[in-house]
Design an enzyme around this catalytic site. Structure first.
Site, mmCIF file in Angstrom:
data_model
loop_
_atom_site.group_PDB
_atom_site.id
_atom_site.type_symbol
_atom_site.label_atom_id
_atom_site.label_comp_id
_atom_site.label_asym_id
_atom_site.label_seq_id
_atom_site.Cartn_x
_atom_site.Cartn_y
_atom_site.Cartn_z
ATOM 1 N N HIS A 55 7.546 0.570 -4.762
ATOM 2 C CA HIS A 55 7.312 -0.493 -3.787
ATOM 3 C C HIS A 55 8.647 -1.002 -3.253
ATOM 4 O O HIS A 55 9.586 -1.184 -4.018
ATOM 5 C CB HIS A 55 6.533 -1.649 -4.422
ATOM 6 C CG HIS A 55 6.272 -2.749 -3.442
ATOM 7 N ND1 HIS A 55 5.333 -2.625 -2.439
ATOM 8 C CD2 HIS A 55 6.866 -3.949 -3.256
ATOM 9 C CE1 HIS A 55 5.352 -3.721 -1.704
ATOM 10 N NE2 HIS A 55 6.272 -4.538 -2.168
ATOM 11 N N ASP A 72 0.859 -1.181 0.000
ATOM 12 C CA ASP A 72 0.000 0.000 0.000
ATOM 13 C C ASP A 72 0.899 1.236 0.000
ATOM 14 O O ASP A 72 2.104 1.146 -0.183
ATOM 15 C CB ASP A 72 -0.954 -0.023 1.205
ATOM 16 C CG ASP A 72 -0.207 -0.064 2.537
ATOM 17 O OD1 ASP A 72 1.013 0.198 2.548
ATOM 18 O OD2 ASP A 72 -0.842 -0.350 3.574
ATOM 19 N N CYS A 89 4.304 1.610 2.151
ATOM 20 C CA CYS A 89 5.302 0.539 2.127
ATOM 21 C C CYS A 89 6.737 1.029 2.372
ATOM 22 O O CYS A 89 7.522 0.312 2.982
ATOM 23 C CB CYS A 89 5.186 -0.316 0.870
ATOM 24 S SG CYS A 89 5.971 0.323 -0.572
#
Length: 301
Positions: free
Chosen positions: A288, A75, A78
């Protein structure tokens, strides 16, 4: 979409199938159990595209130093999640900035000076009054100090890891810690902004942070960036520097899509203080972040 620019259609389709096959309970884990780093790479990057080949080379290079990887929930928290998890799992003492007596008074101090902080957005709790925001953030800061102290006092590495895993399965506490980190980032930004205005020396990233049209001062930074972290956006590159300064940690990142360039291993900040601890993360796209674990024996020696 921008999110899919690094993967071919076949890989995206495979991931959708994988998500359907995976039980929902497994995806509640904020930090997944460790798996062999090259096994993970083979599973994720089976395509024959130039990008897939580069990713495999990048993972091979990381595997020279680390044996395993832990996948972090993807999400918009992160970057905060991966950094905090690594910091806590390595912690052996409470950082000096967490020990100061006025640490937990930070929200009251800042709100007394900057009226605009009333518009700080807490996760899923928007539009509360100034006093409420101050009290809530104070609770988060107290929680951060308590958790950091408790985990740093655990001597055995297995027990320490278990304590971290337990914390990152408790959603309410976990997200409260991210709010504390975001507030610390705001405090650091205000300090840097004031230092620059008063002619004191500041790190280069601070100029870049406030050179953006969307964050020419701390108030804009809060409205247009920090308030969105975890809601509609993650951390941008320049905000990784801000996070590192707020925690007084060096964040070392293997940026896999930059393999074979000078930016493959990037440090935030790039001129770290010698006594700052180091945490290591992996990213495939600067959006990410995952966690490499189990440093190889020869590297440790």
């Amino acid at each position: 979409s921008e999110e899919d620019m690094y993967r071919d259609a076949e890989e995206i389709e495979r991931e959708k199938i994988l998500l359907c096959e995976t039980s929902s309970s497994e995806y509640k884990l904020s930090v997944a159990p460790e798996m062999d780093i090259m096994e993970y790479c083979r599973k994720e990057w089976r395509g024959d595209t130039p990008v897939a080949k580069r990713m495999r080379k990048g993972y091979e290079a990381v595997a020279q130093k680390f044996a395993s990887i832990r996948r972090v929930r993807g999400d918009n928290y992160c970057a905060l999640r991966a950094t905090l998890f690594q910091a806590l799992s390595q912690a052996t003492q409470l950082p000096s900035w967490l020990q100061s007596e006025d640490f937990t008074m930070l929200s009251e101090k800042l709100l007394s000076k900057h009226d605009w902080i009333k518009q700080w957005q807490l996760k899923q709790k928007l539009g509360r009054k100034m006093g409420q925001i101050s009290e809530e953030i104070k609770e988060y800061l107290i929680l951060l100090r308590k958790k950091w102290k408790n985990i740093s006092e655990i001597k055995g590495p297995i027990e320490k890891q278990e304590a971290c895993d337990k914390l990152f399965k408790n959603e309410e506490e976990e997200y409260s810690l991210y709010e504390a980190l975001k507030f610390l980032m705001l405090n650091t930004a205000i300090e840097l902004y004031n230092d620059d205005k008063n002619g004191r020396r500041v790190p280069v990233f601070s100029w870049l942070l406030f050179a953006r049209d969307t964050s020419s001062n701390p108030c804009q930074l809060m409205h247009n960036h920090l308030n969105h972290i975890g809601h509609s956006g993650g951390l941008e590159q320049v905000e990784m520097f801000l996070l590192a300064y707020a925690l007084q940690y060096t964040i070392q990142v293997y940026r896999l899509y930059k393999y074979s360039t000078d930016e493959f291993i990037t440090l935030y900040p790039n001129d770290p203080e010698e006594d700052w601890p180091v945490v290591t993360l992996i990213t495939e796209d600067d959006r990410h972040y995952n966690i490499p674990v189990r440093m190889c024996q020869e590297t440790m020696l």
